[in-house]
Design a protein around this motif. Structure first.
Motif, PDB file in Angstrom:
ATOM      1  N   TYR A  25       0.841  -1.201   0.000  1.00  0.00           N
ATOM      2  CA  TYR A  25       0.000   0.000   0.000  1.00  0.00           C
ATOM      3  C   TYR A  25       0.876   1.251   0.000  1.00  0.00           C
ATOM      4  O   TYR A  25       0.593   2.228  -0.667  1.00  0.00           O
ATOM      5  CB  TYR A  25      -0.891   0.033   1.245  1.00  0.00           C
ATOM      6  N   GLY A  26       1.944   1.198   0.810  1.00  0.00           N
ATOM      7  CA  GLY A  26       2.838   2.351   0.926  1.00  0.00           C
ATOM      8  C   GLY A  26       3.415   2.754  -0.422  1.00  0.00           C
ATOM      9  O   GLY A  26       3.436   3.938  -0.773  1.00  0.00           O
ATOM     10  N   TYR A  29       0.560   4.182  -2.828  1.00  0.00           N
ATOM     11  CA  TYR A  29       0.113   5.547  -2.512  1.00  0.00           C
ATOM     12  C   TYR A  29       1.243   6.572  -2.648  1.00  0.00           C
ATOM     13  O   TYR A  29       0.988   7.729  -2.968  1.00  0.00           O
ATOM     14  CB  TYR A  29      -0.516   5.589  -1.118  1.00  0.00           C
ATOM     15  N   ARG A  30       2.501   6.158  -2.408  1.00  0.00           N
ATOM     16  CA  ARG A  30       3.640   7.073  -2.610  1.00  0.00           C
ATOM     17  C   ARG A  30       3.748   7.420  -4.091  1.00  0.00           C
ATOM     18  O   ARG A  30       3.910   8.581  -4.467  1.00  0.00           O
ATOM     19  CB  ARG A  30       4.932   6.402  -2.121  1.00  0.00           C
ATOM     20  N   ARG A  33       0.974   9.787  -5.013  1.00  0.00           N
ATOM     21  CA  ARG A  33       1.247  11.147  -4.523  1.00  0.00           C
ATOM     22  C   ARG A  33       2.271  11.848  -5.387  1.00  0.00           C
ATOM     23  O   ARG A  33       2.206  13.038  -5.620  1.00  0.00           O
ATOM     24  CB  ARG A  33       1.792  11.107  -3.086  1.00  0.00           C
TER      25      ARG A  33
ATOM     26  N   LYS B  92      -8.021  16.654  -0.161  1.00  0.00           N
ATOM     27  CA  LYS B  92      -6.891  15.824   0.259  1.00  0.00           C
ATOM     28  C   LYS B  92      -5.819  16.579   1.025  1.00  0.00           C
ATOM     29  O   LYS B  92      -5.623  17.786   0.843  1.00  0.00           O
ATOM     30  CB  LYS B  92      -6.274  15.130  -0.945  1.00  0.00           C
ATOM     31  N   GLU B  94      -1.733  15.802   1.528  1.00  0.00           N
ATOM     32  CA  GLU B  94      -0.630  14.935   1.106  1.00  0.00           C
ATOM     33  C   GLU B  94       0.644  15.358   1.827  1.00  0.00           C
ATOM     34  O   GLU B  94       0.948  16.550   1.894  1.00  0.00           O
ATOM     35  CB  GLU B  94      -0.417  15.030  -0.400  1.00  0.00           C
ATOM     36  N   ALA B  95       1.370  14.375   2.362  1.00  0.00           N
ATOM     37  CA  ALA B  95       2.595  14.688   3.099  1.00  0.00           C
ATOM     38  C   ALA B  95       3.519  13.484   3.085  1.00  0.00           C
ATOM     39  O   ALA B  95       3.083  12.343   2.884  1.00  0.00           O
ATOM     40  CB  ALA B  95       2.256  15.050   4.542  1.00  0.00           C
ATOM     41  N   GLN B 109      -9.253  12.694   1.751  1.00  0.00           N
ATOM     42  CA  GLN B 109      -8.207  11.691   1.996  1.00  0.00           C
ATOM     43  C   GLN B 109      -6.933  12.306   2.581  1.00  0.00           C
ATOM     44  O   GLN B 109      -6.496  13.368   2.139  1.00  0.00           O
ATOM     45  CB  GLN B 109      -7.851  11.007   0.673  1.00  0.00           C
ATOM     46  N   SER B 111      -3.064  11.297   2.739  1.00  0.00           N
ATOM     47  CA  SER B 111      -2.106  10.348   2.171  1.00  0.00           C
ATOM     48  C   SER B 111      -0.707  10.749   2.622  1.00  0.00           C
ATOM     49  O   SER B 111      -0.269  11.865   2.356  1.00  0.00           O
ATOM     50  CB  SER B 111      -2.191  10.381   0.636  1.00  0.00           C
ATOM     51  N   ALA B 112      -0.027   9.842   3.325  1.00  0.00           N
ATOM     52  CA  ALA B 112       1.312  10.165   3.834  1.00  0.00           C
ATOM     53  C   ALA B 112       2.119   8.888   3.978  1.00  0.00           C
ATOM     54  O   ALA B 112       1.564   7.821   4.247  1.00  0.00           O
ATOM     55  CB  ALA B 112       1.209  10.863   5.190  1.00  0.00           C
ATOM     56  N   ASP B 113       3.427   9.018   3.801  1.00  0.00           N
ATOM     57  CA  ASP B 113       4.281   7.853   4.016  1.00  0.00           C
ATOM     58  C   ASP B 113       4.182   7.397   5.464  1.00  0.00           C
ATOM     59  O   ASP B 113       4.021   6.219   5.742  1.00  0.00           O
ATOM     60  CB  ASP B 113       5.744   8.221   3.704  1.00  0.00           C
ATOM     61  N   GLU B 125     -10.615   9.082   4.550  1.00  0.00           N
ATOM     62  CA  GLU B 125      -9.644   8.019   4.292  1.00  0.00           C
ATOM     63  C   GLU B 125      -8.272   8.432   4.797  1.00  0.00           C
ATOM     64  O   GLU B 125      -7.899   9.601   4.667  1.00  0.00           O
ATOM     65  CB  GLU B 125      -9.513   7.753   2.786  1.00  0.00           C
ATOM     66  N   VAL B 127      -4.428   6.928   4.113  1.00  0.00           N
ATOM     67  CA  VAL B 127      -3.676   5.903   3.378  1.00  0.00           C
ATOM     68  C   VAL B 127      -2.182   6.220   3.427  1.00  0.00           C
ATOM     69  O   VAL B 127      -1.794   7.381   3.574  1.00  0.00           O
ATOM     70  CB  VAL B 127      -4.146   5.808   1.905  1.00  0.00           C
ATOM     71  N   GLY B 128      -1.358   5.192   3.307  1.00  0.00           N
ATOM     72  CA  GLY B 128       0.086   5.432   3.310  1.00  0.00           C
ATOM     73  C   GLY B 128       0.876   4.183   3.586  1.00  0.00           C
ATOM     74  O   GLY B 128       0.431   3.065   3.301  1.00  0.00           O
ATOM     75  N   LEU B 162     -12.021   4.816   6.093  1.00  0.00           N
ATOM     76  CA  LEU B 162     -11.134   3.778   5.549  1.00  0.00           C
ATOM     77  C   LEU B 162      -9.681   4.071   5.903  1.00  0.00           C
ATOM     78  O   LEU B 162      -9.221   5.202   5.738  1.00  0.00           O
ATOM     79  CB  LEU B 162     -11.275   3.751   4.017  1.00  0.00           C
ATOM     80  N   GLU B 164      -5.882   2.462   5.002  1.00  0.00           N
ATOM     81  CA  GLU B 164      -5.139   1.473   4.210  1.00  0.00           C
ATOM     82  C   GLU B 164      -3.660   1.814   4.275  1.00  0.00           C
ATOM     83  O   GLU B 164      -3.265   2.917   3.879  1.00  0.00           O
ATOM     84  CB  GLU B 164      -5.578   1.500   2.741  1.00  0.00           C
ATOM     85  N   ALA B 165      -2.844   0.879   4.753  1.00  0.00           N
ATOM     86  CA  ALA B 165      -1.403   1.138   4.815  1.00  0.00           C
ATOM     87  C   ALA B 165      -0.661  -0.178   4.943  1.00  0.00           C
ATOM     88  O   ALA B 165      -1.248  -1.210   5.281  1.00  0.00           O
ATOM     89  CB  ALA B 165      -1.081   2.040   6.000  1.00  0.00           C
TER      90      ALA B 165
END
Lengths: 164, 217
Positions: A25-26, A29-30, A33, B92, B94-95, B109, B111-113, B125, B127-128, B162, B164-165
């Motif tokens: 997943y990582g 999504y990376r 992004r 969103k 993002e980071a 959403q 989204s980040a590592d 959501e 995710v990451g 949700l 997800e990671a």
């Protein structure tokens, strides 16, 4: 087994994609992004247990293969640049295909050459105008292909010179 | 020279008083007063101790805040360090990395590592790659700052639709679906469905509905 609305053969669920490619997943999504995977490839649809995300099967599998083949040698921004070129070529092909009076066979006959080309939007429009004129004047299909290819090549060289 | 309206002042990136900016690239900004940015904002370090209202997208290298941040568009940053209250009303956030000891509310959403939250994250959501949300109000920041207590009210858990990671570690989180490779569901969690492709631990003080593991899938 989870019940989900079946994806079409041209799609792959996110879960199946991760299973099949072994990416996490990582990573997925990376890459999203960082613009390596277009956002609009992620299409959510309702399922019996909530929602599932589907992606265009061939395009995402090809894209992941491309990213993996490049990631050891290139930075992510360099990979993005390469992929943008691929998207450009795909976009050019779609523009040509979307022209109402141009056949897929004809576009595919040009496709090998498209790899070398970098046309501006106006360049593509000019090519389409030329094509219409050739069809209107009932120019032989072999001659059409030759003239179009030559024109694309000439305009591409000119575009690259302007950029350079 | 920063062009602005208001009754405050802007000197060397320090915003004091009440100031309204147009959008643009302002380098590093330190907001001690009340700042409203009307267009898209690009910044290096965006350090907000006061109140900030971004009426469009905000892009920065580092968002640090002990204050109150409202963003009507999206937020994109390399690092976010949240000890205040951040609300993002766009689609969103993002980071690369988010550290949240305060409250993060997102309409869409995140989204980040890496996410490391001791505070609260409410989002559709998250995710990451590595997500750890350990929501509780007994942390230093919640004891110190009244505004954080006010921001969460009686809420004692994060609410997410949700998650997800690759790795997920939760405590005090209510979610519909949690999917990942290595999942830990800690106390105070209420999850409708957990889907783990490798490791799964569920604390006895967590409530979990459907559990899908690799062997069952």
């Amino acid at each position: 087994m989870e019940n989900i609305i079946a994806n079409t053969p041209s799609e792959i669920s996110k879960k199946e994609l991760l299973d099949r490619t072994g990416i996490s997943y990582g990573q997925l999504y990376r890459w999203k992004r960082q613009g390596l995977i277009p956002e609009d490839w992620f299409q959510k649809r309702s399922s019996y247990t909530g929602q599932e995300t589907f992606l265009p099967r061939e395009r995402i599998l090809t894209r992941i293969k491309s990213i993996r083949s490049m990631k050891d040698d290139l930075t992510l921004s360099e990979i993005r640049e390469r992929l943008e070129n691929e998207l450009y070529k795909e976009g050019l092909r779609q523009i040509l295909l979307n022209a109402s009076d141009i056949s897929e066979d004809f576009v595919d006959s040009l496709e090998l050459n498209l790899d070398e080309f970098a046309l501006s939007e106006n360049g593509v429009k000019a090519v389409l105008v030329l094509y219409s004129a050739l069809v209107k004047d009932q120019i032989d299909i072999t001659k059409q292909r030759e003239l179009i290819s030559q024109t694309i090549k000439t305009m591409s060289v000119s575009t690259q010179a302007e950029k350079g | 020279m920063v062009s602005f309206k208001g009754v405050g002042s802007v000197e060397n990136g320090n915003v004091n008083g009440v100031v309204i900016f147009p959008g643009g690239d302002y380098g590093d900004l330190n907001v001690n007063g009340v700042a409203t940015v009307q267009g898209p904002l690009q910044a290096g370090v965006l350090d907000i101790d006061g109140v900030f209202h971004g009426q469009n997208d905000v892009t920065c290298e580092n968002l640090k805040t002990t204050g109150v941040v409202n963003i009507d568009g999206n937020l994109q940053t390399t690092l976010a360090n949240i000890q205040g209250v951040v609300s993002v009303h766009g689609n969103k956030v993002e980071a690369d990395r988010i550290v949240c000891d305060g409250v993060l509310n997102v309409g869409g959403q995140v989204s980040a590592d890496t996410i490391d939250a001791q505070g609260f994250i409410n989002a559709e959501e998250i995710v990451g790659d590595r997500i750890s949300i350990q929501s509780h109000t007994s942390s230093f920041f919640f004891k110190m700052w009244t505004k954080l207590k006010e921001a969460v009210g009686n809420q004692n858990h994060s609410i997410v639709d949700l998650i997800e990671a690759t790795t997920v570690n939760l405590r005090g989180v209510h979610a519909r679906t949690v999917s990942g490779q290595d999942i830990t569901i800690g106390p105070g969690c209420k999850i409708d469905k957990v889907d783990a492709s490798d490791k799964l631990f569920i604390d006895e003080d967590a409530e979990v509905g459907i559990v899908i593991t690799k062997a069952e899938a």
